[in-house]
Design a protein around this motif. Sequence first.
Motif, PDB file in Angstrom:
ATOM      1  N   SER A 321       0.676  -1.378  -0.052  1.00  0.00           N
ATOM      2  CA  SER A 321      -0.076   0.197   0.080  1.00  0.00           C
ATOM      3  C   SER A 321       0.840   1.165   0.015  1.00  0.00           C
ATOM      4  CB  SER A 321      -1.217   0.250   1.615  1.00  0.00           C
ATOM      5  OG  SER A 321      -1.464  -0.608   0.776  1.00  0.00           O
ATOM      6  N   LEU A 322       0.171   1.917  -1.540  1.00  0.00           N
ATOM      7  CA  LEU A 322       1.119   3.325  -1.326  1.00  0.00           C
ATOM      8  C   LEU A 322       0.747   4.444  -0.073  1.00  0.00           C
ATOM      9  CD1 LEU A 322       2.113   2.922  -4.655  1.00  0.00           C
ATOM     10  CD2 LEU A 322       3.664   2.312  -2.736  1.00  0.00           C
ATOM     11  N   SER A 323      -1.143   4.189   0.280  1.00  0.00           N
ATOM     12  CA  SER A 323      -1.981   5.501   0.653  1.00  0.00           C
ATOM     13  C   SER A 323      -2.272   4.076   1.671  1.00  0.00           C
ATOM     14  CB  SER A 323      -1.840   6.046  -0.264  1.00  0.00           C
ATOM     15  OG  SER A 323      -2.822   7.015   0.415  1.00  0.00           O
ATOM     16  N   GLN A 324      -2.588   4.629   3.006  1.00  0.00           N
ATOM     17  CA  GLN A 324      -3.824   4.109   3.830  1.00  0.00           C
ATOM     18  C   GLN A 324      -4.527   5.434   4.055  1.00  0.00           C
ATOM     19  OE1 GLN A 324      -1.429   2.141   6.162  1.00  0.00           O
ATOM     20  NE2 GLN A 324      -1.963  -0.013   5.342  1.00  0.00           N
ATOM     21  N   GLU A 325      -4.724   6.522   3.346  1.00  0.00           N
ATOM     22  CA  GLU A 325      -4.990   7.757   4.361  1.00  0.00           C
ATOM     23  C   GLU A 325      -6.233   7.946   5.009  1.00  0.00           C
ATOM     24  OE1 GLU A 325      -4.716  12.142   4.439  1.00  0.00           O
ATOM     25  OE2 GLU A 325      -3.520  10.696   3.402  1.00  0.00           O
ATOM     26  N   THR A 326      -7.114   7.064   3.954  1.00  0.00           N
ATOM     27  CA  THR A 326      -8.601   7.165   4.323  1.00  0.00           C
ATOM     28  C   THR A 326      -8.822   6.139   5.136  1.00  0.00           C
ATOM     29  OG1 THR A 326      -9.672   6.077   2.138  1.00  0.00           O
ATOM     30  CG2 THR A 326      -9.400   8.232   2.327  1.00  0.00           C
ATOM     31  N   LEU A 327      -7.876   5.060   5.313  1.00  0.00           N
ATOM     32  CA  LEU A 327      -8.634   3.907   6.279  1.00  0.00           C
ATOM     33  C   LEU A 327      -7.808   3.930   7.581  1.00  0.00           C
ATOM     34  CD1 LEU A 327      -6.238   1.241   4.029  1.00  0.00           C
ATOM     35  CD2 LEU A 327      -9.028   2.207   4.038  1.00  0.00           C
ATOM     36  N   ILE A 332      -7.800  -1.149   8.217  1.00  0.00           N
ATOM     37  CA  ILE A 332      -6.162  -1.916   7.269  1.00  0.00           C
ATOM     38  C   ILE A 332      -5.984  -3.254   7.627  1.00  0.00           C
ATOM     39  CG2 ILE A 332      -3.631  -1.566   8.096  1.00  0.00           C
ATOM     40  CD1 ILE A 332      -3.896   1.486   7.921  1.00  0.00           C
ATOM     41  N   ALA A 333      -6.478  -3.383   9.763  1.00  0.00           N
ATOM     42  CA  ALA A 333      -6.292  -4.593  10.499  1.00  0.00           C
ATOM     43  C   ALA A 333      -6.958  -5.317   9.641  1.00  0.00           C
ATOM     44  CB  ALA A 333      -6.320  -4.485  12.056  1.00  0.00           C
ATOM     45  N   GLN A 334      -7.784  -5.519   9.050  1.00  0.00           N
ATOM     46  CA  GLN A 334      -9.359  -6.315   8.846  1.00  0.00           C
ATOM     47  C   GLN A 334      -9.112  -6.445   7.143  1.00  0.00           C
ATOM     48  OE1 GLN A 334     -12.572  -4.256   8.835  1.00  0.00           O
ATOM     49  NE2 GLN A 334     -13.040  -5.304  11.640  1.00  0.00           N
TER      50      GLN A 334
END
Length: 353
Positions: A321-327, A332-334
């Motif tokens: 993942s290059l971005s997890q901005e809105t998570l 993320i764990a799911q």
Amino acid sequence: MFFEWHGQQPVMLRCIDKYYETYDTVSIKLADCTEPRQFQYKPGQFVTLGISIDGHMEHRAYSISSPSHEPYLQLTIKRVSGGKVSNYIIDTLQVDDKVQVLPPTGRFNCIDCPPTYHKGQAQVLLISAGCGITPVFAMTQHWLNQATPAERPADIVFLHSARSPEATIYYDQLETLDAVYDNFHLQLLLKNRDGTQHTQGRLRESLLQALVPDLRQRSVYLCGPSQFMQDVATYLQALGCDMANVYQESFTPTSHSHANAEHASQTVQVTVPDYAQTINAQPGQLLADVLEEAGLPIVTACRSGICGSCKCRVQHGEVSSLSQETLSEEEIAQGYVLACSATINTDVEVELG
């Protein structure tokens, strides 16, 4: 009565008003198609529109500029050279037309990023240029309207950079707020200030210090073109601001990795059980590209890892993942990822919707 969103599914809203803010910018108001309902959102957030153009559904993200709890969402759209959706909205969209809308999202807002207090009062500095004015204008309305008798209203410095008064979005409204509210301080920086008393020139470190001498005690909310935000962030840091209290919106595309030459002959499989599809792909490909090419229903509005419209769940396998901005951390764990910012490493199984 509040409008209810259906998870992350798009809803249809109707355009109830459309008018020009400047010669190249319009505001539209979107409302429930059946009855007036109030919209709840965090000031500063945006929605993703889905508009059918020439038989193809196009998606774009736009910040909400109206206050929360109004019976409509106001979006302000500026003409962009080659901008397919923005220019369609300005030239073609009519009152009573319907558009798809995804729920409000975005971490750049004054609820998740609350201001710090100085001597018992919230002190904020809003800095914007161009259409970057839209989310901070929504924040301003929130702070001006939400103070209770038990608390002091926020002290707001609103610094906006534009070409001229005629090119300044919300110009009349900003001047009205400046005249009506003692706690609202307008600083317009114009390339051409003819006929006004506003400051003329380009924002630089020395001018920022002169316009806002107490900026170090303020929380800063910054939105505008990428280079403008980079420059302002540099000025703020040089002037000794606590960068932990500097919040900024970003519409800069994420830098994506592509398949390396050494992987050219390898393939991995992307399985989507809900649609009974298994797709061959190369390691390093973007998950969104693979799903789109297969004709699967994935919404990629910003393609920058910002809007969250392409959120999906990787049940098995690995992606980078290059971005997890809105998570959220829980998502993320799911196994949730943003498909536009996830490169495929191994065989994966994906859940959409």
